[in-house]
Scaffold this active site. Structure first.
Site, PDB file in Angstrom:
ATOM      1  N   VAL A   1       0.419  -1.264  -0.019  1.00  0.00           N
ATOM      2  CA  VAL A   1      -0.612  -0.035  -0.042  1.00  0.00           C
ATOM      3  C   VAL A   1       0.803   1.529   0.115  1.00  0.00           C
ATOM      4  CG1 VAL A   1      -2.307  -1.244   1.302  1.00  0.00           C
ATOM      5  CG2 VAL A   1      -0.324  -0.303   2.376  1.00  0.00           C
ATOM      6  N   ARG A   2       2.220   0.872   0.200  1.00  0.00           N
ATOM      7  CA  ARG A   2       3.133   2.383  -0.231  1.00  0.00           C
ATOM      8  C   ARG A   2       3.237   3.521  -1.555  1.00  0.00           C
ATOM      9  NH1 ARG A   2       7.234  -0.691   3.945  1.00  0.00           N
ATOM     10  NH2 ARG A   2       6.128   0.407   5.702  1.00  0.00           N
TER      11      ARG A   2
ATOM     12  N   GLN B   1      -9.451  -5.821  10.066  1.00  0.00           N
ATOM     13  CA  GLN B   1      -9.416  -6.458  11.568  1.00  0.00           C
ATOM     14  C   GLN B   1     -10.382  -6.603  12.413  1.00  0.00           C
ATOM     15  OE1 GLN B   1      -5.187  -6.103  12.675  1.00  0.00           O
ATOM     16  NE2 GLN B   1      -4.648  -8.355  11.961  1.00  0.00           N
TER      17      GLN B   1
ATOM     18  N   ARG C   1      -7.592  -6.498  18.684  1.00  0.00           N
ATOM     19  CA  ARG C   1      -6.568  -6.436  17.294  1.00  0.00           C
ATOM     20  C   ARG C   1      -5.137  -5.772  17.508  1.00  0.00           C
ATOM     21  NH1 ARG C   1      -8.265  -1.686  12.698  1.00  0.00           N
ATOM     22  NH2 ARG C   1      -8.209  -0.541  14.859  1.00  0.00           N
TER      23      ARG C   1
ATOM     24  N   CYS D   1      -1.412   0.305 -15.758  1.00  0.00           N
ATOM     25  CA  CYS D   1      -0.383  -0.200 -16.121  1.00  0.00           C
ATOM     26  C   CYS D   1       1.168   0.633 -16.099  1.00  0.00           C
ATOM     27  CB  CYS D   1      -0.847  -0.584 -17.312  1.00  0.00           C
ATOM     28  SG  CYS D   1      -1.560  -1.505 -18.007  1.00  0.00           S
TER      29      CYS D   1
ATOM     30  N   ARG E   1       9.219  -4.546  -6.743  1.00  0.00           N
ATOM     31  CA  ARG E   1       9.544  -5.863  -6.376  1.00  0.00           C
ATOM     32  C   ARG E   1       9.803  -6.769  -6.900  1.00  0.00           C
ATOM     33  NH1 ARG E   1       8.644  -3.131  -1.171  1.00  0.00           N
ATOM     34  NH2 ARG E   1       6.859  -1.684  -1.408  1.00  0.00           N
TER      35      ARG E   1
END
Length: 245
Positions: A88-89, A100, A158, A175, A185
């Site tokens: 999510v960065r 949660q 949690r 894209c 990554r």
């Protein structure tokens, strides 16, 4: 409380993706209005292979902004919270992650790092701690419910859950953002878990839209050298400093 395995599924993508990207590229170099070309693209009057070749060759020049017009969506499960925090960065994207707060971890699934899994004493200690966490979470939930927290018990209990806790997430990226994601990554220096997610996503992208992703992956695969300094290079390709010398 089982160990959970990675699963990455392709969900959907922008309709007529290749034709849309082709039209966007053509508008940059075409004197006319590509909307007039659009019916011919949809009818197949312009060969998809011609479109793919034009797009691929134009991208090789470094011009890639038109691919932002197409997005792809994936469903991912069997990743840790540690992994989802990395994903999510990547800001130019949309995410919908299992909460949660609303989903009770009554039988918490978790991710076991391979380096821990291959050492028996480390694996035993890891798994025993996961059981301790599950017990603490369940006890806290019960105590909170008994003391009036009721539906709010999850959001407080949690706080004892580990980064190893399994999560599920829906990811949508255009894209261009996907290619940037893969550059970083799919690199050997990326953390093993997020690299596994990226590798599976890239394989699906290559299958669905090869004109854009066939040469995707770690940045060194396109450059032929590692853009990192020698200190951070993995050794698969010559480092940037060595190639410039």
């Amino acid at each position: 409380m089982p160990e959970k395995k990675l699963r990455v599924d392709f969900m959907t993508m922008t309709p007529d993706a290749l034709s849309l990207i082709y039209a966007a590229f053509r508008q940059c170099y075409h004197a006319g209005f590509v909307a007039d070309m659009w019916p011919r693209l949809l009818s197949g009057d312009i060969d998809p292979e011609v479109q793919a070749d034009f797009v691929s060759k134009t991208m090789e020049s470094g011009h890639d902004s038109p691919v932002e017009h197409v997005s792809m969506t994936f469903a991912v499960e069997g990743i840790s919270r540690a992994c989802s925090h990395q994903i999510v960065r990547h800001r130019i994207a949309s995410y919908s992650q299992q909460s949660q707060r609303y989903v009770a971890e009554n039988d918490m699934e978790y991710i076991l790092p391979p380096a821990i899994a291959k050492i028996p004493e480390a694996k035993e200690r890891f798994e025993s701690f996961m059981e301790e966490v599950q017990s603490a979470y369940s006890d806290l939930r019960e105590i909170l419910v008994a003391n009036g927290r009721k539906s709010k018990a999850n959001e407080d209990a949690r706080f004892v859950l580990p980064q190893a806790a399994e999560t599920k997430i829906v990811i949508t990226m255009n894209c261009r953002s996907l290619n940037h994601f893969f550059h970083l990554r799919c690199c050997n220096r990326a953390q093993w878990e997020v690299r596994a997610v990226a590798d599976q996503m890239l394989a699906l992208c290559k299958e669905k839209l090869p004109a854009i992703f066939m040469n995707g992956g770690a940045r060194c695969e396109q450059l032929g050298y590692c853009p990192e300094s020698p200190k951070f290079a993995c050794g698969k390709y010559p480092s940037r400093d060595k190639t410039s010398g």
